[in-house]
Each structure stands twice: as structure tokens, then as C-alpha cells.
Design an enzyme around this catalytic site. Sequence first.
Site, short mmCIF file in Angstrom:
data_model
loop_
_atom_site.label_atom_id
_atom_site.label_comp_id
_atom_site.label_asym_id
_atom_site.label_seq_id
_atom_site.Cartn_x
_atom_site.Cartn_y
_atom_site.Cartn_z
N HIS A 1 37.93 66.16 57.59
CA HIS A 1 38.04 65.95 56.37
C HIS A 1 37.66 64.77 55.79
O HIS A 1 36.81 64.72 54.82
CB HIS A 1 39.64 66.15 56.18
CG HIS A 1 39.91 66.08 54.70
ND1 HIS A 1 40.26 66.90 53.68
CD2 HIS A 1 40.14 64.86 53.90
CE1 HIS A 1 40.76 66.56 52.56
NE2 HIS A 1 40.44 65.35 52.43
N GLU A 2 38.04 63.51 56.56
CA GLU A 2 37.60 62.14 56.10
C GLU A 2 36.08 61.99 56.17
O GLU A 2 35.46 61.41 55.21
CB GLU A 2 38.55 61.10 56.73
CG GLU A 2 39.92 61.06 56.47
CD GLU A 2 40.38 61.18 54.93
OE1 GLU A 2 39.72 60.76 54.17
OE2 GLU A 2 41.52 62.02 54.52
N HIS B 1 29.98 62.17 51.51
CA HIS B 1 29.77 62.32 50.26
C HIS B 1 29.32 60.63 49.68
O HIS B 1 28.37 60.71 48.79
CB HIS B 1 30.94 62.62 49.45
CG HIS B 1 30.75 63.33 48.06
ND1 HIS B 1 31.88 63.43 47.35
CD2 HIS B 1 29.54 63.27 47.09
CE1 HIS B 1 31.38 63.89 46.01
NE2 HIS B 1 29.89 63.86 46.00
N HIS C 1 34.45 63.19 53.19
CA HIS C 1 34.24 62.17 52.16
C HIS C 1 33.34 61.25 52.26
O HIS C 1 32.56 60.72 51.66
CB HIS C 1 35.78 61.47 52.06
CG HIS C 1 36.80 62.49 51.30
ND1 HIS C 1 36.45 62.77 50.05
CD2 HIS C 1 38.10 62.54 51.64
CE1 HIS C 1 37.64 63.54 49.63
NE2 HIS C 1 38.71 63.25 50.58
#
Length: 674
Positions: free
Chosen positions: A461-462, A468, A465
Site C-alpha cells: 500500500h505505502e 505515485h 503511494h
Amino acid sequence: MLNPLLDTGGLPRFRDLQPEHALPALRELISAHRQKLAALLSAETPLDFDSLIKPLEEMQHELRSAFSPVTHLQSVLEDPGWRDAYNAALPLLTEHDAEISQNKALFDAYQQVAAALPPDASNTQRTLIQHALRDFRLGGVALDDEAKAEYREIRQQLASLQAGFEQNVQDSTDNWHLYVADEKRLTGLPESVIARARQAATDLGKSGFRMPLDFPTWQAVATHAADRELRATFYKAWATRASDQAKDPQWDNSNNINRILALRHRLAELVGFNNFGQFSLATKMAGDTGEVIGFLRELAKKTRPAAKREIQDLEALAGRPVEAWDVSYWLEKLKQEKFAVSNELLREYFPVDRVKKGLFALATRLYGVSLKRNDAVQTWHPSVRYYEVHDDNGDIVGGFYTDLFARAGKRNGAWIDECIVRKNLAGENVRPIGYLVCNFSPPNDAGVSLLTHTDVVTLFHEFGHMLHHLLTRVDYPALAGINGVPWDAVELPSQFMENFAWHKDVLTSASGHHETGEPLPDEMFNQLLKSRHCGAALAMLRQIEFALFDFRLHTEFDPEQPTEPLAVLAEVRDEVALVQHPEFNRFPQSFSHIFAGGYAAGYYSYKWAEVLAADAFSAFEESGVFDAGTARRFRQEILEVGGSRDFMQAFVAFRGRKPTLEALLKQSGINIAA
């Protein structure tokens, strides 16, 4: 000697940084920027994009790069000096930000630049100016002098209160521990947790086990402790942090909450909104407050029947009604009984270095980037690592630090933050750098840290980010990476990446038994996959509960008759929750996402963005999970564009249509026809 915080031409010099560097560096930069801005606005020649916007982007980038290490270090180090420096810097930065956002001459200059943009101006340039004009209005540029002063004072108070809220949660958490004399009480806990607790007691010259309230210990107790009383004790400690019910109430956040809510409401009123919920949505995808409430209630309605069946399964297995401190424990038992999946057995296949290797290989397979560790880079802790990200030509795209293990003084949770934002102005290509922070169990004596599969999902998940942030192609910092992206869309890349943590090829690459190196066996993977939806509906309702509480709290606040937050929470729980919580529960007092972070009247964003993420991943499932064309399109239309494009347009450009709720329900195993 140059203040190391002013050396923003490269990576932070962590070995040289000291808390006393913060205020002098920021004062010097702000003073210089005021002079530059005054000179710009007094220029005799008409201002255009290059002569006004670009210099301001440069100044904001410089200031953010200087302050980033201060923000970061106060979150990850047990050093009160960094906290003091951060708290002292907040008023300075808040005042400077208000000066910019309420500068009528600067606002007028932006309007003039917008009106004079040439026909060949890029969409990115137009979007940057549109966002800036919006933010001027939200910042109170149109207010009279008295109202501007009130607005600035509110911003100052909020900055202080929100920082204090987070620090109270950390101090209250760090202050709590439990001594256990009899090892039998620890039956079921991972050996690594027991060993840490034993060592912690030994270090203090005591026998038995000293158990902290850090997340790895709390999670292990909630999930694995056979001793129900131990689970209940930890639940109460976790659920009452920073409250009047805590072991030490000196860090009670109750007054902070009431003051934050009142100040946010007044801030929204000053700039023309009825409540802070409306103010929050001015920069998000959702159109109005009714749309958000309707979205959450529709999702709750479709989820609740499946959640009821899950509760029934748990109670049948437990042979009794389950309390809040029982749910995780019996969910783990249910997984073991129905799917023969044990988190402890799975952990043996997920040493953190092997997981990172597989995760990085996935990034290479999807996006053609390669990641290389660079130990020459200065860090703030011996366990921190730094990685360079290279494109398929071998050129450096950016880099990031990983700080993955729990320790005293470090904020709980998992997050990424910007160290340096991409900037490419006047031929100077500044590459993005980020921080990736988690709180996994620290390495044992052999230097091995084993992750649960939940931890693996968190890391994916991290990292979503981080990609991105790193893969942006936008040259202007205000719109690069996650900047300018609507907050209810910013979780799309992270939640999208979670799906790969359930894919066989990926987990085979990201696993290796800590003793034998054997990848996760097919049988264990198949059982893990079958267990994916176990408890998914209850987890969905829990997130909806948090989101409804947050949004109602901020949209319904009445300064004449302020509602008690616990009363709002009770109403929300009566509406959507199936797990009952005891009267002493003080969840709001540690809800840092909305009272200290960026999710105020925006926690719904997790579910909103999860709809986008599930639908986006379904495109990969349709074309082949590793299909190069789909991955390239996702990178180009979602990851690279930052905030330079309307996000719904970007999603449609990738997916070919607008998102639907069905993909999320399917991904969560929720059959609304059942």
C-alpha cells in the site's frame, strides 16, 4: 558554516542536522522570499507565467525542502529537541502561508496572468493557476482586514492544536506498558513478541515480560493471545489512548477535539461555507456533502448483510457473543479452521528483505524501473535504508528512504511523506525523493524481521503511494506527484497496489522461508487466497463507521450547541456497526487521521478511492495482471499526471468509463444478492 537545512541542493544531510538549525534556516528563507515576492510585484513590466509563477514555485519548493526533514525527524526520533523545533516552526510557517494566500496584490497578479495566458499554454499551466486562484479564495484573500486577521489566528491555533493532538497520542502510547510475570499468559503470541518483551524487562533489571503498546505488540495480542483478559487489557489501553480514561490522563485530547472542531467550523464560515464539510469538499472529487453521506450509507447497506453473517460465524466458533477485543482473535481462529491459514506460519515466509525484493521486482515488471540500494546516503537511524529508482535507460528517476520498524518515540502507523518534490524549471531537473515509514516488528537477534501477510499488504500500500510520488512527469511542484490530486483520489495508487499482495506470482517472488529460502508453497497460497474475504465485510463496516463519524462531526457541528463527539460516534455505531464497544472506549481521542492529519471531513476518501482502485485493478484482471499495455496506460494516465488533470478525466482515460461500486464489492467478496 552553512546551516545544513539551507543546503537544499541535494539530499538532507541527516548526520549534520540538529534541532537548533530549524528556526534560523526557516527565518532566513522566509525573509529572503518576502523580498523576492515584493520585487516581483513591484516590477514595471507586465507579469506572465514565467516571470511570476515559476519564481513562486521555486520559492515554495525551497521552503518545503528545508522544512521536510524537521517534520520527518520529529515523527520518527525519540528526541524532544526535534519536537520542540517543529512546534516552534509551525507558527512561523503558518503565518507565512497566510501572508501568501491573503496577498491581494499577488492574487490580482495571478488573475492577470490567467487572463493573458497564450493559446498555446499547456493544460498543466492552466490547472496550476486555477488551483492557485481557488486556494487564494479558500485562504481568505477576499476578506476584510479584520476577518483576515481572525482567519490567520485560527490557522495558527489549529496548527498548534493538531500537532499537540498527535504528540499526545504518541506520548500516551509510549507511556503505557504491562508487566507480565507468568509466561503462560502469553500463550499464542509470536515468539518474536515474547522475546522482545522478555528483553525489555531484562534491560530494566527485571524478570518477566515488559509489553509496550506499540502497534506490533497490540496487533499480536489482539490477534493471537489466548488469554482473553490480556486481550481486554490491551484493548482498553489502545482504545483509551490520550483520553480521560487512559492510564495517565495528562495527555487527554478531549479539549483539543472540541477546540479543533469549533475553529474549523469558524474558518469555513469566514470564507463562505456553512460547515467544514463543505469547505473540505472544495478541493475534492465529491460534489457535495449529501453525495458523500449517500455514498457511505449505500455502501453500508450493501455490506451489512455479509457482515452479519461474519459475526454469526465468529460467535458460533467462539460459543459466545464476541466483544470488541475478541473479533481479531476469533477471525484468526476462523481462518485457521476454514482455510487452514495461520498468520504465524505465514510470517515464516515473509522476511522483510525478501518481501522488499519481490515488491521491487513487481515495480520493474509493471513500469520498467529498477531499484538499487545506496548505503552511502546519510540516514537518521541505523535501520533506515535508501534506494535509488532508475528508468529503463539506467537514469535516476528519484529515490526513497525506508524506515520500517517500530521503536520508542516513533509515531505509530504507516505512511509516506515527501522529502523533495519533483521540479523541472529553467532546465534544472530536481528528482523526487520520499520517506516510506512503517512500524513492523524489529529484527530479532539474528537480524530477521518477519512480516504478517497484513504487514505485506501495508508495505505494498505505502509503496503504491511512493510510486505515485516518484513516477510523476509533472514539472511544477504544486502539481507533481500527489500534489494537487483530490484527497478522495490520492489513495487510488496505494489501494491498487494492495491487490498484487494477493497474486500468486508476486507472492512467490516476495516470499522465502527465513530458514530455507523456500517460497510460499502453492497450498498455503491457495488457502491464503481463499481467506482473503474472511472478515472483509466487518472491516468495510468499520471504515464506514469512521468515515461517517468524521463527516457528520464536521458537517453537523453547531457552535451554539456543540454536539459531544462521543454522542455522534454512538449514533453512527448504532446505525452501521455490528461490534459493540464498551462505554470507556475513547476512539476519537486518538483518531489522528482527522484531528492531526489531512483527513478532516475526508476520511471517506479511503472508501471513495477504493472504488476507483478496485475498478482500475479489474482492468488489469481483464487484460492480464502483468499486461504491459495496461500497466503503461495506468502509469501514463494515473501515476504520471499528478494534479495536472481533472482526476475523473484521468480515470476515464485509463479505464474507458467512470468507476462503478460493483468492482469493490466483488473484490471484497460481498455478494449483495445473497
